[in-house]
Design a protein around this motif. Structure first.
Motif, PDB file in Angstrom:
ATOM      1  N   LYS A 216      44.221  33.227  37.426  1.00  4.63           N
ATOM      2  CA  LYS A 216      44.978  32.934  38.631  1.00  4.63           C
ATOM      3  C   LYS A 216      44.232  33.499  39.819  1.00  4.63           C
ATOM      4  O   LYS A 216      43.696  34.596  39.752  1.00  4.63           O
ATOM      5  CB  LYS A 216      46.356  33.576  38.563  1.00  4.63           C
ATOM      6  N   GLU A 217      44.235  32.782  40.916  1.00  9.25           N
ATOM      7  CA  GLU A 217      43.639  33.297  42.144  1.00  9.25           C
ATOM      8  C   GLU A 217      44.723  34.030  42.922  1.00  9.25           C
ATOM      9  O   GLU A 217      45.819  33.501  43.127  1.00  9.25           O
ATOM     10  CB  GLU A 217      43.067  32.161  42.989  1.00  9.25           C
ATOM     11  N   ILE A 218      44.418  35.257  43.343  1.00  8.73           N
ATOM     12  CA  ILE A 218      45.398  36.059  44.069  1.00  8.73           C
ATOM     13  C   ILE A 218      44.863  36.360  45.464  1.00  8.73           C
ATOM     14  O   ILE A 218      43.665  36.466  45.679  1.00  8.73           O
ATOM     15  CB  ILE A 218      45.771  37.352  43.328  1.00  8.73           C
ATOM     16  N   GLY A 219      45.782  36.520  46.418  1.00  9.58           N
ATOM     17  CA  GLY A 219      45.399  36.757  47.790  1.00  9.58           C
ATOM     18  C   GLY A 219      45.964  38.027  48.389  1.00  9.58           C
ATOM     19  O   GLY A 219      45.585  38.422  49.482  1.00  9.58           O
ATOM     20  N   SER A 220      46.890  38.691  47.686  1.00 11.16           N
ATOM     21  CA  SER A 220      47.488  39.912  48.231  1.00 11.16           C
ATOM     22  C   SER A 220      47.952  40.813  47.089  1.00 11.16           C
ATOM     23  O   SER A 220      48.049  40.390  45.937  1.00 11.16           O
ATOM     24  CB  SER A 220      48.673  39.574  49.131  1.00 11.16           C
TER      25      SER A 220
END
Length: 108
Positions: free
Chosen positions: A25-29
């Protein structure tokens, strides 16, 4: 019969390859990181704002307030990095154990 076995084997390897490449999964925070389970594969990128050496590892902190544990050489402070890692937990706080890291450029 051999021809069908060969075709099925090739198809099975292709399916495994596809599953391996899309499993993270790509996470941003940090809030997105908190919602993930331990040992889940993640992709992320950001700017390194601080780093410190702890034994054999380097502890990096991204501008997104995400802590990374990296068994790597060199300094990454001020660099934009992209990485693949695994979610871990230490003292009740989620962090990412780096599997593969790529630095892009220095930012000041």
């Amino acid at each position: 019969m051999r021809r069908w076995a060969f075709i099925i084997a090739i198809f099975g390897m292709f399916v495994l390859l596809v599953l391996m490449s899309f499993s993270g999964k790509e996470i941003g925070s940090y809030s997105e990181l908190e919602n993930l389970e331990v040992n889940q594969k993640v992709y992320l990128h950001g700017r390194v704002v601080s780093e410190r050496a702890v034994g054999e590892n380097i502890i990096l902190t991204l501008d997104k307030n995400i802590t990374l544990v990296c068994d790597c050489d060199g300094s990454f402070k001020g660099m934009e990095i992209s990485l693949v890692g695994v979610v871990g937990e230490y003292d009740g706080r989620k962090q990412v154990q780096v599997l593969r890291l790529r630095g892009w450029f220095l930012t000041f």
